[in-house]
Design a protein around this motif. Sequence first.
Motif, mmCIF file in Angstrom:
data_model
loop_
_atom_site.group_PDB
_atom_site.id
_atom_site.type_symbol
_atom_site.label_atom_id
_atom_site.label_comp_id
_atom_site.label_asym_id
_atom_site.label_seq_id
_atom_site.Cartn_x
_atom_site.Cartn_y
_atom_site.Cartn_z
ATOM 1 N N ALA A 68 -5.714 -9.598 -24.415
ATOM 2 C CA ALA A 68 -5.115 -9.416 -23.095
ATOM 3 C C ALA A 68 -5.548 -8.087 -22.497
ATOM 4 C CB ALA A 68 -3.600 -9.465 -23.210
ATOM 5 N N TYR A 69 -6.109 -8.156 -21.313
ATOM 6 C CA TYR A 69 -6.471 -6.972 -20.558
ATOM 7 C C TYR A 69 -5.518 -6.847 -19.379
ATOM 8 C CZ TYR A 69 -10.783 -7.429 -23.234
ATOM 9 O OH TYR A 69 -11.688 -7.537 -24.255
ATOM 10 N N ALA A 70 -5.419 -5.670 -18.828
ATOM 11 C CA ALA A 70 -4.511 -5.468 -17.696
ATOM 12 C C ALA A 70 -4.863 -6.397 -16.550
ATOM 13 C CB ALA A 70 -4.542 -4.013 -17.248
ATOM 14 N N SER A 71 -6.132 -6.678 -16.374
ATOM 15 C CA SER A 71 -6.535 -7.549 -15.269
ATOM 16 C C SER A 71 -6.141 -9.003 -15.509
ATOM 17 C CB SER A 71 -8.047 -7.453 -15.017
ATOM 18 O OG SER A 71 -8.772 -7.601 -16.213
ATOM 19 N N ASP A 72 -5.618 -9.298 -16.704
ATOM 20 C CA ASP A 72 -5.147 -10.651 -16.984
ATOM 21 C C ASP A 72 -3.652 -10.802 -16.752
ATOM 22 O OD1 ASP A 72 -7.335 -10.702 -19.848
ATOM 23 O OD2 ASP A 72 -7.700 -11.467 -17.826
ATOM 24 N N ALA A 73 -2.979 -9.685 -16.490
ATOM 25 C CA ALA A 73 -1.517 -9.745 -16.330
ATOM 26 C C ALA A 73 -1.184 -10.456 -15.033
ATOM 27 C CB ALA A 73 -0.940 -8.335 -16.332
ATOM 28 N N MET A 74 -0.301 -11.431 -15.121
ATOM 29 C CA MET A 74 0.106 -12.175 -13.915
ATOM 30 C C MET A 74 1.595 -12.478 -13.991
ATOM 31 S SD MET A 74 -3.067 -14.766 -13.304
ATOM 32 C CE MET A 74 -4.725 -14.236 -13.720
ATOM 33 N N PRO A 75 2.449 -11.460 -13.857
ATOM 34 C CA PRO A 75 3.885 -11.733 -13.882
ATOM 35 C C PRO A 75 4.284 -12.631 -12.724
ATOM 36 C CG PRO A 75 3.446 -9.469 -13.201
ATOM 37 C CD PRO A 75 2.145 -10.039 -13.637
ATOM 38 N N PRO A 76 5.304 -13.449 -12.901
ATOM 39 C CA PRO A 76 5.714 -14.368 -11.836
ATOM 40 C C PRO A 76 6.013 -13.614 -10.544
ATOM 41 C CG PRO A 76 6.940 -14.791 -13.867
ATOM 42 C CD PRO A 76 6.135 -13.551 -14.098
ATOM 43 N N GLY A 77 5.606 -14.194 -9.438
ATOM 44 C CA GLY A 77 5.886 -13.577 -8.147
ATOM 45 C C GLY A 77 4.904 -12.497 -7.756
ATOM 46 N N MET A 78 3.843 -12.380 -8.514
ATOM 47 C CA MET A 78 2.893 -11.285 -8.285
ATOM 48 C C MET A 78 2.177 -11.416 -6.945
ATOM 49 S SD MET A 78 -0.201 -10.139 -10.820
ATOM 50 C CE MET A 78 -1.443 -11.306 -10.279
ATOM 51 N N LEU A 79 2.032 -10.274 -6.268
ATOM 52 C CA LEU A 79 1.263 -10.194 -5.035
ATOM 53 C C LEU A 79 -0.016 -9.410 -5.300
ATOM 54 C CD1 LEU A 79 4.134 -9.348 -2.521
ATOM 55 C CD2 LEU A 79 3.026 -11.564 -2.852
ATOM 56 N N TYR A 80 -0.954 -9.555 -4.378
ATOM 57 C CA TYR A 80 -2.257 -8.926 -4.547
ATOM 58 C C TYR A 80 -2.445 -7.840 -3.490
ATOM 59 C CZ TYR A 80 -3.389 -12.901 -7.531
ATOM 60 O OH TYR A 80 -3.390 -13.839 -8.525
ATOM 61 N N ALA A 81 -2.924 -6.704 -3.933
ATOM 62 C CA ALA A 81 -3.163 -5.611 -2.994
ATOM 63 C C ALA A 81 -4.640 -5.286 -2.902
ATOM 64 C CB ALA A 81 -2.387 -4.368 -3.436
ATOM 65 N N ALA A 82 -5.038 -4.803 -1.752
ATOM 66 C CA ALA A 82 -6.408 -4.324 -1.549
ATOM 67 C C ALA A 82 -6.320 -3.030 -0.755
ATOM 68 C CB ALA A 82 -7.233 -5.364 -0.795
ATOM 69 N N LEU A 83 -7.138 -2.065 -1.153
ATOM 70 C CA LEU A 83 -7.105 -0.767 -0.492
ATOM 71 C C LEU A 83 -7.942 -0.759 0.776
ATOM 72 C CD1 LEU A 83 -7.387 1.494 -3.655
ATOM 73 C CD2 LEU A 83 -5.386 1.194 -2.206
ATOM 74 N N VAL A 84 -7.496 0.040 1.738
ATOM 75 C CA VAL A 84 -8.311 0.323 2.910
ATOM 76 C C VAL A 84 -8.934 1.681 2.647
ATOM 77 C CG1 VAL A 84 -8.354 0.596 5.410
ATOM 78 C CG2 VAL A 84 -6.644 -0.911 4.346
ATOM 79 N N ARG A 85 -10.235 1.751 2.746
ATOM 80 C CA ARG A 85 -10.928 2.980 2.382
ATOM 81 C C ARG A 85 -11.710 3.531 3.567
ATOM 82 N NH1 ARG A 85 -11.152 4.139 -2.961
ATOM 83 N NH2 ARG A 85 -10.544 2.555 -4.496
ATOM 84 N N ALA A 86 -11.777 4.844 3.623
ATOM 85 C CA ALA A 86 -12.450 5.503 4.742
ATOM 86 C C ALA A 86 -13.940 5.184 4.750
ATOM 87 C CB ALA A 86 -12.256 7.010 4.640
ATOM 88 N N THR A 87 -14.483 5.007 5.935
ATOM 89 C CA THR A 87 -15.922 4.764 6.056
ATOM 90 C C THR A 87 -16.660 5.985 6.596
ATOM 91 O OG1 THR A 87 -15.552 3.794 8.233
ATOM 92 C CG2 THR A 87 -15.659 2.281 6.372
ATOM 93 N N ILE A 88 -15.948 7.105 6.708
ATOM 94 C CA ILE A 88 -16.623 8.350 7.092
ATOM 95 C C ILE A 88 -16.534 9.324 5.924
ATOM 96 C CG2 ILE A 88 -16.087 8.050 9.536
ATOM 97 C CD1 ILE A 88 -13.935 10.321 9.087
ATOM 98 N N ALA A 89 -17.367 10.339 5.953
ATOM 99 C CA ALA A 89 -17.403 11.279 4.837
ATOM 100 C C ALA A 89 -16.467 12.452 5.037
ATOM 101 C CB ALA A 89 -18.829 11.783 4.629
ATOM 102 N N ARG A 90 -16.099 12.718 6.247
ATOM 103 C CA ARG A 90 -15.197 13.846 6.484
ATOM 104 C C ARG A 90 -14.548 13.667 7.835
ATOM 105 N NH1 ARG A 90 -15.537 20.168 6.687
ATOM 106 N NH2 ARG A 90 -13.545 20.558 5.707
ATOM 107 N N GLY A 91 -13.249 13.950 7.884
ATOM 108 C CA GLY A 91 -12.568 13.872 9.169
ATOM 109 C C GLY A 91 -11.126 13.456 9.002
ATOM 110 N N ARG A 92 -10.585 12.855 10.034
ATOM 111 C CA ARG A 92 -9.189 12.429 10.005
ATOM 112 C C ARG A 92 -9.064 11.043 10.607
ATOM 113 N NH1 ARG A 92 -5.234 15.490 8.671
ATOM 114 N NH2 ARG A 92 -3.713 14.157 9.702
ATOM 115 N N VAL A 93 -8.139 10.290 10.055
ATOM 116 C CA VAL A 93 -7.743 9.023 10.661
ATOM 117 C C VAL A 93 -6.820 9.359 11.824
ATOM 118 C CG1 VAL A 93 -6.440 6.895 10.303
ATOM 119 C CG2 VAL A 93 -7.871 7.805 8.462
ATOM 120 N N VAL A 94 -7.189 8.926 13.021
ATOM 121 C CA VAL A 94 -6.303 9.189 14.168
ATOM 122 C C VAL A 94 -5.550 7.930 14.611
ATOM 123 C CG1 VAL A 94 -7.597 11.181 14.944
ATOM 124 C CG2 VAL A 94 -8.184 8.928 15.836
ATOM 125 N N ALA A 95 -6.048 6.782 14.207
ATOM 126 C CA ALA A 95 -5.331 5.542 14.515
ATOM 127 C C ALA A 95 -5.551 4.546 13.396
ATOM 128 C CB ALA A 95 -5.820 4.963 15.839
#
Lengths: 197, 339, 759
Positions: free
Chosen positions: C44-71
């Motif tokens: 069993a690996y962590a990526s095999d864990a599927m507790p009942p009711g599990m939801l899936y998440a995905a990250l939003v990642r910056a596409t610039i190298a430096r700066g700020r998110v303004v919106a």
Amino acid sequence: MTRIHAPRRIRHLPAHGALPTLRAVNTDTSDPPPAAASTERCLFLTVNGQSAAHTVPAHTTLAQLLRERLHLTGTKVACDQAACGACTVLLDGQAVFACHTLAAQCDGADVRTIEGLAAADGTLHPLQQAFIDHDALQCGFCTPGMLMALHAALQGARERAEVPDRDALAHAIAGNLCRCGAYPHILEAALDVAGRR
Amino acid sequence: MTPFRLLDAASTREAAALLRTHAPHARPIAAGGDLLGLLKEGVAGSTLPTPQVLVNLASVRELARIEVDAAAWRIGAMVTLAQLARTDGLPPMICEAVARIASPQLRARTTLGGNLLQRPRCLYFRHPDIVCFKKGGSICAALGGPARAHPGALFAGRCRAGHPSDLAPVLIALDAHAQIVSSHATRTLPLAELYRGAADNATSEVQLRDDELVAALIVPGRPCAQAFEKVAPRAANEFAWTGAAVALQCDGATIRSARVAASGLAPEPHAFDVRHLAGCSVHELRPSELACALVPLEPDDDVLAARVAAARLAIERALARALRCAGALHNPRSDEPPT
Amino acid sequence: MSQAAADPQAPQPLPRWDAAAALAVVGQPHARASALAKVTGRAAYASDAMPPGMLYAALVRATIARGRVVAFDATRACRLDGVHAVLGPFDLAWPGIAVRGRRLRPVIDADVRFVGEEIGVVVADSDAVARVAARAVDVRYETARACLTIEAARNADAPAIAGTAAPHNVVGGVQQIAHGDLAAAERASDVVIDAHYSTAAQHHNCLEPHGCVAQWTGEGLTLWDSNQGGHLIREALAATLELPRERVRVVGHHTGGGFGSKIFVKPYHVIAALAARQLQRPVRLFMARREEFVASHQRAPTRRHIRLGATQAGRLTFIDEHITGQAGPCPLFAINAAGAANGLRLHRADALHARIERVLTNTQSPLPFRGPMVAEDIFCLEQAVDELAWALAIDPLQLRLRNLAEVDALSGLPYAGKQLARCYELGARAFGWRASPVRAAIAGGRARGSGVGALAYDATLYEPSVATLACTAQGRIVLRLGVADIGTGADTVFAQIAAEALGVPLARIDTHWGDTADTPRSIDASNHSRTCAVLGPSVRAAAQALKAALLDAAAQALQADASQLMLHDNRVACRADPARAVALAALVHAHGPIERSAARERAPEGVFAAMFGAHFVEVEVNLRSGHVRVLRAMCAHDAGRILNPRLAASQVHGGFVQGLAMALQEERVLDERSGMQLNAAMWAYRTPSIADAPASIRFIDAGAPDGGNSLGVKGLGEPPLIGAGAAIANAIHHAIGVRLRHYPITPDKVLAALRGRAA
């Protein structure tokens, strides 16, 4: 329907190599995706000898169906890009990448996963025993896919009445990456089994 | 992946009709070897829209047939690479190329059509957050990028990616024709023609209308001396720097006609102009000199220089083997040992 | 991680297992304990864990190298069916990871310091929907000027990256290592090598991506996690979330690859935990392959100016390195950018000097990768030593043999054990090493050559460690360890030690690991090739303690003195009359659970523990294409006592293949305008397949039980990688007569070097 393109403000990077690189502008602001029902497909699948019907979203891969629907988590998804082999299963006797195969295109197929490699009474397949004996694994994440790829190759060779040599075995797992680098022991194990036939 | 509808069809015409009905939101899907990769990562742009409908070519049985008569092979576009490898009597160059393509698992499912129609492997094209010419941008995004990200083409146009298909140059060298089917018509054209204008084509590498499908490849059965050689960054499971295909029609020791084509060198599978080889004796020809003449580039950049070297090596090896195959009485000169 | 050299609180070491000790279980090639589970797909690996009711998440990642998110506009994303939440920098007060009493950047933040930094998360019913929704978030940035390379960051007009006053973004100033009189040594030199080298970034590219599944039960958090040690993750996560440790449980039985990337808590741990708490559902957050290259971080690129000198007789006079490493945007992690200590201690020289500068950049922080800082150093230094040998016309092996250090120069201490000479001797013999001129084996457009490269790696990273052994009601012995299984054999070798110390068959012992709820704290994480040295002594001590307890308990039942008793399979028996025995199960039945824990013994004072090795490699270079093939490798290692030769060989194979890849294939291809990594894909980032591996890699055990601990063990995880690169590069030089000083040595560099030679 009028298509409205929401213009994205383009951020210009300062001049260090002139060319701005833009985030992909998705101009697909047309109709929302079709209703869920019509994006589903039905299929009939025999997995490790057990047959069942499934209704899945059309974009479901065979790996997702095996792991999430059937809870057969032995088949691993590592790259999801058809490049590492961790998801290898047998589909109608051929080794394929389950991550890169639409379940809906497998209607009527026979699938064999790592969970179905040992005999029903639990007796290990010679390849599995050889992997243990030769320590042909380390973290083990590539192991199910590696075993299924070798199993397919040995089965194929047997059907052609051939005995695969080292090159043929290496060729059979050219699509299976082992980041831990267990290759020498993997080949030893495979040669051991191949040579016994 | 963005959810889509997957529609089956009973015939090629019906599949084409479905493409027409759902245009421009529909794409055909073979095994998905290339398409699924693009969809999973969200590689898209104004000239590469994310499809909402996929027409399932795997459901069209007639597309997976291989037929042969006295004149030619007719290989359906949905024939898998593994099936090609198992088919006796095919021009040997086809199997040589198949053995070097991808991995056993991909060869088991991916198809001839899929291989011919795959999109570039340029790292800019494949990056979901970069817009390039082939995704609706105005110019090639790789231009000005690091040499190590070079998209490959030594003979470039507005697009600078080398074409990734190894079977395309093989079939072009074999003088194959593509049979293209739409909902109401069929046309046949030399395979090389299909890729005409690939460098400047912002939506694709091929000249296909929205409702057209490549249904089959017609490969002449006449025997010829042939060889395929591939030079790639690694030994296996790798897209070619160059995959070179050579086919020679000979009368005794004299070349009647020669065809040489290669993957990786241009946005389209690159067919070299080798008309001047007609009439030459196979004994006269020096593969290494010929290869240099066909790729007469001396770039300053080391990465490009290595690609030129790879191209020359692949072409030279293929030429050498084809010439040997043509029954030369002694080995043509090559400083490369036989592979 | 602590570097407690001598902890006065720790117990005295047990009597040593010396070279003459006849060991029955330790040193035998027992099968890996987890092999059965792994070959049947049941592991069993962590990526095999599927507790009942599990939801899936995905990250939003910056596409610039430096700066700020303004919106951060989630409108389109929220419209998709199956989306449960879209959270950006302005939606929650995101905490920063707690590290040594400080807080890092909030795990989701508007401030962006490199391409791919986390700026949001989507939670949905399926992985597919989560990822599509993540791409559908509309982000607007205010971009600032980024420094993507060492050179750009050091530019006089470069912006300050970490907001500190570090001139030209060199964090911490220039670190100096200075031993001996450099000027005098330079004057004493007959030959001096002066050359520039570089190493590239290397991504771990573990098959199992980074990720976890977080589930709250009341106030308690359970995390299934792919890591290199659950206890460190647990503690850091508890500190970050301001929870008592007891309320955080980290479960991770098998980890699909780590190599240094999965030691620390990372933003995704915290984000998954908070999303799960927010939604009151289990949340799975695993990386897609492209973002895995961001999440894993990487080995830092380095540049080195190396000078070394020697007398004509081949005595090394000085080594002087000036090193620059690419440090990322966070000063706390800059240490990983470069190092020199292990390279400097490898050979004896009159003067050993290094100046190290760590340069902040807008690229993700460097993190340990198998042999961190050391591999980069020795890959280059051992080539320079080779250059020196050729300049002196002395055989490269001979030069090294003439400069063996008896004492560790940097600490001034004698070595606890050093078998480097034996590594050279046995390795050379097995390889068939012979001196021969360069370019002596060229035929048919291919050139063959041989090279040698040595390595040293300190074995000084210790920490308090506890192991627990218990006898169960079934009469089985359970070994409890707070450790992960990352493929190195922790599931096997400690049971061997316990079996040896108890005097029972290995089959009697079950090892239980991977759950912080029911394991003692045995180690922060498996890293620095130290797991055996850290845990081994505590396991042995726990075994001694359990044995004593069992014998005492049996003394009553058998009416004998404990000293007359012994453990015999699943019983305690009289030595004189083994038929007089009581079953372990019966003892537990009578007395209740019998369990003993023990802490790690005190580390020895006055000695310096280090691992050593020497690799001998033969390569073939294709002179037309520039491809390099490694034909065979003999890897001689001093890893102290080998606990299990079969597992040890696997480590050597694996380390060598990764070293080969670092030397010949792997690099980050970056678009220097946008900062985007272009080859962040499994098919584009070249890790070796079977076709790249040499036909033969042989492990040669040249070690002897070491004085660093009572078991005599050292480590073997990283040395096989560290020794590979220079041996390969030196072999290439031998084959074609040119030096390739910039790794990875790809075909284009080989061809360019050949052209340069011809010119």
